[in-house]
Design a protein around this motif. Structure first.
Motif, short mmCIF file in Angstrom:
data_model
loop_
_atom_site.label_atom_id
_atom_site.label_comp_id
_atom_site.label_asym_id
_atom_site.label_seq_id
_atom_site.Cartn_x
_atom_site.Cartn_y
_atom_site.Cartn_z
N ARG A 81 7.51 8.94 -6.33
CA ARG A 81 7.53 7.53 -5.92
C ARG A 81 9.03 7.09 -5.47
N CYS A 82 8.97 6.73 -4.12
CA CYS A 82 10.15 6.34 -3.59
C CYS A 82 10.03 4.98 -3.00
N THR A 83 9.55 3.99 -3.75
CA THR A 83 9.30 2.72 -3.30
C THR A 83 10.50 1.47 -3.65
N ASP A 84 11.55 1.98 -4.36
CA ASP A 84 12.57 1.02 -4.69
C ASP A 84 14.13 1.95 -4.23
N TYR A 85 15.01 0.91 -4.17
CA TYR A 85 16.23 1.55 -3.84
C TYR A 85 16.63 2.51 -4.89
N GLY A 86 17.66 3.49 -4.57
CA GLY A 86 18.05 4.11 -5.71
C GLY A 86 19.42 3.58 -6.22
N ALA A 87 20.04 4.18 -7.28
CA ALA A 87 21.17 3.73 -7.70
C ALA A 87 22.37 3.62 -6.76
N TYR A 88 23.05 2.39 -6.79
CA TYR A 88 24.16 2.12 -6.12
C TYR A 88 25.36 3.16 -6.33
N ALA A 89 26.15 3.66 -5.51
CA ALA A 89 27.38 4.43 -5.53
C ALA A 89 28.17 3.38 -6.62
N PRO A 90 28.82 4.01 -7.46
CA PRO A 90 29.59 3.07 -8.28
C PRO A 90 30.72 2.36 -7.53
N GLN A 91 30.97 1.02 -7.81
CA GLN A 91 31.79 0.17 -7.12
C GLN A 91 32.05 -1.07 -8.05
N PRO A 92 33.23 -1.56 -7.52
CA PRO A 92 33.44 -3.25 -8.21
C PRO A 92 32.31 -3.96 -8.22
N MET A 98 0.91 -1.08 0.05
CA MET A 98 -0.27 0.08 0.03
C MET A 98 0.98 1.35 0.14
N LEU A 99 0.47 2.11 -0.88
CA LEU A 99 1.38 3.37 -0.90
C LEU A 99 0.98 4.45 0.27
N THR A 100 2.12 5.16 0.81
CA THR A 100 1.79 5.95 1.72
C THR A 100 1.07 7.43 1.36
N ASN A 101 0.68 8.19 1.99
CA ASN A 101 0.42 9.57 1.75
C ASN A 101 1.57 10.24 1.34
N ALA A 102 1.66 11.44 0.64
CA ALA A 102 2.74 12.23 0.39
C ALA A 102 3.20 12.78 1.36
N VAL A 103 4.53 13.03 1.50
CA VAL A 103 5.36 13.61 2.77
C VAL A 103 6.15 14.51 2.15
N PRO A 104 5.79 15.74 2.48
CA PRO A 104 6.69 16.91 1.99
C PRO A 104 8.28 16.98 2.50
N THR A 105 9.23 17.42 1.67
CA THR A 105 10.68 17.48 1.89
C THR A 105 11.02 18.81 1.35
N THR A 106 12.21 19.27 1.70
CA THR A 106 12.71 20.69 1.04
C THR A 106 13.18 20.39 -0.36
N SER A 107 12.97 19.38 -1.04
CA SER A 107 13.11 19.16 -2.45
C SER A 107 11.84 18.96 -3.34
N GLY A 108 10.71 18.40 -2.41
CA GLY A 108 9.50 18.01 -3.03
C GLY A 108 8.92 16.77 -2.32
N PRO A 109 7.48 16.66 -2.70
CA PRO A 109 7.02 15.45 -1.80
C PRO A 109 7.39 14.12 -2.22
N VAL A 110 7.32 13.18 -1.49
CA VAL A 110 7.65 11.67 -1.72
C VAL A 110 6.43 10.86 -1.10
N VAL A 111 6.26 9.85 -2.20
CA VAL A 111 5.35 8.61 -1.58
C VAL A 111 6.41 7.41 -1.35
N GLY A 112 5.87 6.73 -0.31
CA GLY A 112 6.58 5.37 0.08
C GLY A 112 5.62 4.39 0.13
N ALA A 113 6.17 3.26 0.60
CA ALA A 113 5.05 2.00 0.57
C ALA A 113 4.85 1.60 2.10
N GLU A 114 4.05 1.27 2.63
CA GLU A 114 3.60 0.82 3.88
C GLU A 114 3.12 -0.73 4.19
N GLN A 115 4.09 -1.22 4.94
CA GLN A 115 3.65 -2.98 5.12
C GLN A 115 4.07 -3.14 6.52
#
Length: 498
Positions: free
Chosen positions: A49-60, A1-18
């Motif tokens: 929509r912030c329900t998946d991890y972001g890009a990894y920092a480049p590494q081997p 289930m998606l969460t309600n939008a949460v405001p941040t200093t860059s813009g609103p984000v939506v997550g997942a609730e479980q």
């Protein structure tokens, strides 16, 4: 289930609730061009929509990741809590070259705190630690540390919208992340952004000299044939850049006193003072501090193929400090007092590189009036590599992030989780409870069960079965170290006087 939008200093984000926990993954806290200081990410207006991890920092193994978009964080917050909750900000380890926040699912800790758990990404390897400001790239110094500071700033500014208390943040990390915590804690820019600190398995040398860092940068530029035009390193393909760094690292381990390639640097700009001096002068006396390590830290590095460079450099450093005769006496005593399942050589190196430096930092903080607790993790988790190697580096971390009754998967490092034994559950539950108590109150346990580290008894909490507390400086090994170290200090005073 998606969460309600949460405001941040860059813009609103939506997550997942479980299961009554809200998770917001891959939330951008900054963006950065290669070898440039991180800046605020571009703002957005529609809920992101912030329900998946972001890009990894480049590494081997993950050199196809987007450099500019790797600076993200992940938040786990209990749902339906009507009061501001304490916050844990965790900086991952990985020898400054691997890992990421996606390897640490904070849902279990958030729910059982209750607390708000945050894990972050920061730039790794040459992208985060190669010091190029002496070669004309003015901002390229301690970039990874500045990334972590930017994440801490973001959390302090935004976490209230996720149910966290910005005035009750605990800064924590493991291994390389613990080194980052110790360095960050001493920066004037971080004052007021956290109130407690936890460092698990911080390497003995938490800070690198500017000259050594400059030597590494010079060697990497030479390896890439860019000594005459260092600015071109900003356009070198990542596989080529990381391969050059690996070759330089192998040579450094054989040719220099320190085989360390990356880490926080005493550059006089971002880090102006040796962190231990800041702890010693009482600047941080109001910050409760928990320092922990694992009993057999060095086993993992001895069993790597080839053995890690720190093995050779640690022995070399002890021999330089105490002489060959001192090294021989130590090794003889370790052999004479070894447990049946203990490698005396490994135990000596673990004490030299991990345990003794942490105890020294605890003494500095305690002597300056700070509250500090010291722990050692003696339990062998029923999970590889610990099942075959014992309570080596990272054993405590595996239990800390477990979702009882299971260890969690670590996707970046490609390590599978699995079911825990009753012993695993018992020790992990105690370890997690101590962490959550520390995050909530600044004290990991009641004083009768786990006293503060202070002279003359210097309490060491041992996480095993059973949990128990012992005086740190008991036994022949500690006495011999003290005797040999006193002799080394006398020699240094004679040299300085002469």
């Amino acid at each position: 289930m998606l969460t309600n939008a949460v405001p941040t200093t860059s813009g609103p984000v939506v997550g997942a609730e479980q299961e009554a926990v809200r998770a917001f993954k891959g939330v951008p806290f900054a963006t950065a061009r290669r070898f440039a200081k991180a800046t605020r990410p571009p703002a957005w207006t529609e809920p992101r929509r912030c329900t998946d991890y972001g890009a990894y920092a480049p590494q081997p193994g993950h050199l196809d990741q987007a450099e500019e978009s790797c600076l993200s964080l992940n938040i786990w917050a209990p749902a339906g809590v009507d009061r501001p909750l304490p916050v844990l900000v965790f900086i991952h380890g990985g020898a400054f070259v691997t890992g990421g926040g996606a390897d640490y699912d904070g849902g279990f800790l958030a729910k059982h705190g209750p607390a708000v758990i945050v894990t972050i990404n920061y730039r790794l390897g040459p992208l985060g630690f190669l010091q190029l400001h002496r070669h004309g790239l003015g901002e390229a110094n301690n970039l990874a540390l500045q990334d972590a500071l930017a994440a801490l700033d973001w959390v302090h500014a935004n976490i209230a919208n996720f149910g966290g208390d910005p005035n009750a943040i605990t800064l924590s990390g493991q291994s390389a992340g613990a080194s980052m915590v110790i360095a960050l804690a001493t920066l004037p820019q971080a004052r007021g952004k956290f109130i407690r600190a936890l460092a698990l398995s911080a390497p003995g040398r938490n800070i690198m000299s500017a000259d050594h860092a400059d030597e590494i940068a010079r060697r990497v530029l030479d390896e890439l044939a860019l000594a005459g035009d260092p600015a071109e390193i900003a356009s070198v393909p990542l596989p080529e850049l990381f391969a050059a760094v690996e070759r330089v690292g192998r040579r450094l381990a054989d040719e220099t006193e320190s085989g360390t390639v990356f880490g926080p640097v005493l550059d006089g700009i971002v880090i102006a003072r040796e962190p231990r001096d800041v702890f010693a002068d009482g600047t941080l006396r109001d910050i409760p501090l928990w320092l922990g390590s694992c009993r057999d830290e060095m086993v993992m590095f001895l069993k790597s193929t080839p053995p890690a460079a720190m093995i050779r450099t640690t022995e070399r450093q002890v021999r330089m400090a105490l002489g060959d005769a001192g090294w021989g006496r130590l090794l003889s005593y370790y052999r004479a007092t070894a447990r049946p399942d203990e490698d005396p050589y490994e135990a000596l190196l673990s004490d030299a590189f991990w345990h003794r430096p942490l105890a020294d930092l605890a003494r500095l903080h305690a002597a300056a009036g700070g509250a500090v607790w010291l722990s050692r993790f003696d339990h062998r988790p029923a999970l590889e590599p610990f099942l075959s190697q014992g309570p080596t580096h990272g054993a405590d971390n595996a239990c800390l992030w477990a979702h009882l009754p299971d260890f969690i998967d670590r996707p970046i490092l490609k390590r599978k989780g699995g079911p825990m034994t009753p012993a695993d559950i018992d020790v992990a539950a105690r370890f997690q409870a101590s962490l959550l108590r520390f995050v909530t109150s600044g004290v990991p346990d009641v004083a009768e069960a786990w006293p503060r580290f202070e002279p003359p008894h210097e309490a060491l909490a041992v996480f095993g079965q059973p949990f128990h507390v012992v005086p740190l400086n008991e036994g022949v090994r500690s006495s011999l170290w003290a005797e040999l170290s006193a002799g080394d200090n006398d020699k240094k005073k004679i040299r300085e006087a002469g």
